[in-house]
Design a protein around this motif. Sequence first.
Motif, short mmCIF file in Angstrom:
data_model
loop_
_atom_site.label_atom_id
_atom_site.label_comp_id
_atom_site.label_asym_id
_atom_site.label_seq_id
_atom_site.Cartn_x
_atom_site.Cartn_y
_atom_site.Cartn_z
N ASN A 58 12.89 -0.19 6.60
CA ASN A 58 14.39 0.13 7.60
C ASN A 58 14.87 1.13 6.56
N ASN A 59 14.04 2.26 5.43
CA ASN A 59 14.42 3.28 5.57
C ASN A 59 15.46 2.76 3.78
N LYS A 60 16.19 1.52 3.54
CA LYS A 60 16.88 0.94 2.42
C LYS A 60 16.55 1.17 1.27
N GLY A 61 17.10 1.36 0.15
CA GLY A 61 17.24 1.23 -1.39
C GLY A 61 16.76 -0.14 -1.30
N THR A 99 3.03 -0.17 -8.40
CA THR A 99 2.28 -0.31 -7.09
C THR A 99 3.48 -0.21 -6.05
N ILE A 100 4.43 -1.80 -6.27
CA ILE A 100 5.10 -1.48 -4.84
C ILE A 100 5.77 -0.39 -4.52
N VAL A 101 6.58 0.22 -5.89
CA VAL A 101 7.54 2.35 -5.62
C VAL A 101 6.59 2.46 -4.72
N ASN A 102 5.45 2.64 -5.16
CA ASN A 102 4.58 3.47 -4.22
C ASN A 102 3.87 3.18 -3.51
N VAL A 103 4.10 1.58 -2.63
CA VAL A 103 2.91 1.55 -1.81
C VAL A 103 3.27 2.27 -0.24
N LYS A 104 4.03 3.34 -0.29
CA LYS A 104 3.86 3.74 1.65
C LYS A 104 2.93 4.22 1.55
N ASN A 105 2.04 4.42 3.11
CA ASN A 105 1.19 5.11 3.70
C ASN A 105 0.77 6.70 3.15
N GLU A 106 0.36 7.27 4.13
CA GLU A 106 -0.20 8.27 3.94
C GLU A 106 1.06 9.26 4.80
N ASN A 108 4.40 7.61 4.90
CA ASN A 108 5.43 7.73 4.47
C ASN A 108 6.00 6.32 5.65
N ASN A 109 4.64 5.50 4.96
CA ASN A 109 4.95 3.95 6.12
C ASN A 109 4.79 2.92 5.77
N ILE A 110 5.74 2.48 6.43
CA ILE A 110 5.25 0.35 5.84
C ILE A 110 5.52 0.02 7.48
N THR A 111 3.83 -0.57 7.31
CA THR A 111 3.02 -1.45 7.82
C THR A 111 2.56 -2.70 7.81
N LYS A 112 2.37 -2.99 8.08
CA LYS A 112 2.11 -4.77 7.66
C LYS A 112 0.75 -4.56 6.66
N ARG A 113 0.42 -3.82 6.36
CA ARG A 113 -0.72 -3.82 5.64
C ARG A 113 -0.36 -3.79 4.28
N GLU A 114 0.44 -2.36 3.75
CA GLU A 114 1.89 -2.13 3.04
C GLU A 114 1.91 -3.57 2.38
N GLU A 115 2.76 -3.59 3.90
CA GLU A 115 3.63 -4.87 3.43
C GLU A 115 2.68 -6.27 2.63
N LYS A 116 1.42 -6.41 3.20
CA LYS A 116 0.80 -7.63 2.22
C LYS A 116 0.70 -7.14 1.18
N ILE A 117 0.35 -5.74 0.86
CA ILE A 117 -0.14 -5.14 -0.73
C ILE A 117 1.14 -5.73 -1.45
N ILE A 118 2.96 -5.48 -1.34
CA ILE A 118 4.25 -5.98 -1.47
C ILE A 118 3.82 -7.91 -2.20
#
Length: 437
Positions: A58-61, A99-106, A108-118
């Motif tokens: 949600n583009n929050k801090g 890893t967490i802070v820079n997880v966004k994909n190409e 610049n999105n957070i999908t299920k995939r990035e969520e699972k990494i986090i």
Amino acid sequence: MKVFKFGGSSVANSTNMKKVKDIIVNEIKSNGNELIVVLSAVFGITNLLFQISENLKNNKGIENEIKTFKDKFSEIIEELLEGNFKKVSIDFLNQIINTIVNVKNESNNITKREEKIIVAQGEIITSFIFHNYLLQEGIDNILVSALDFMKINQEREPDYEYISSMCSQLFKPGNLYITQGYICRDENGQIDNLGRGGSDYTASIIGAVLNAKEIQIWSDVSGIYNNDPRFVQETYTVNYITFEEAAELAYFGAKVLHPSTVLPAQKKSIPVILKNTFNPYSAGTVITNLILSEGFKAVAAKDNITIVQIKSYRMLMAYGFLRKIFEVFEQYKVPVDVITTSEVSVSLTIDDDTKLDDIVQELSSFASVEVIKNNSVIACVGYIPKNKPGYLKRVLDLLDGIPIRMLSYGSSDYSITLVLDSFYKREALNRLNKLFI
Ligand code: ASP
Ligand code: MG
């Protein structure tokens, strides 16, 4: 081989981690180095990581959350580790935070995939610190990444062939292993997880593929209670129980373990023992396939149950009525729990009300529907074979004078299930405590 799983509260801080170490040392002293230790994330961390992922979506801090994360693990490292063990752990923590802070994909999105990494990072950092702590204390152990052997297929079921082959390569008798619960890879090799509370499942799967002697699930309770200690004064933990009985109880409120998570162990008849990290010498509860005694073992209750009463408009609609009803619940993906029927009507319970209005509307097209809210379901569980009279009578005698809205008996030899107005729950649980004397 044995598998020990420690839950989030068992590794919640440095004091608790020391207790876990003592339990492991004890086990190795008595039974040798034949142990795989499965760790959850530090208590509260998985929730925090989900929060981070939400905020990023949600583009929050995430500064506050990252600080909480860093503070929590820094404190554990500070209190537990010295010298190089401390240094590598701090480096690893920083790496994880990166890893967490820079997880966004190409994009610049957070999908299920990035969520699972986090959300995987909680187990990864917890196990790394604990592995180093044991090394520092002179306890040889090998850290194995669950991402190297735990895998689910397209149906999100464990890929047993792969897991079994990897586990027999990675885990050899004569060693102590530390690994992570919960996390796995999907069929494409991407980081995934087994669902909330999945560490029990990890332990059960490892135990099953390696034909472990037993699986011990260590938490902050001493096993399965015979009754709900929040409402009944005299309760105790049940020493022996079968998987079937435990499953009935787990579903109906005894929040010790999820039945499906022990299915792999149950299929292989591997005993699952529930133990308390904070009271390690109490016997705990042993769950096996063996029926050791007849009679009631425990009762459990679950609240916020809604009864849906469905009456056929046309009497004696001989067949197809049940199918039509259940199709509606299936369509809205709402599980039905207790069911009772008469010739023209069906009562059933659900514990998820979110789709209730839609369901009622749909059912009303072919039946009259009544909804009763605020019920509790009470399960009286044990080995109570139907060919032995008297069990049902005992339950009903104890509940004399309390209105019972639904009663289910006979679908298994393991439970009698009642639904009543939640107002009567405490009274009913207290009276039913006499089932055990
Ligand atoms: N850490 C994960 C969770 O909180 C898995 C577990 O604890 O079993 O859901
Ligand atoms: Mg847990």
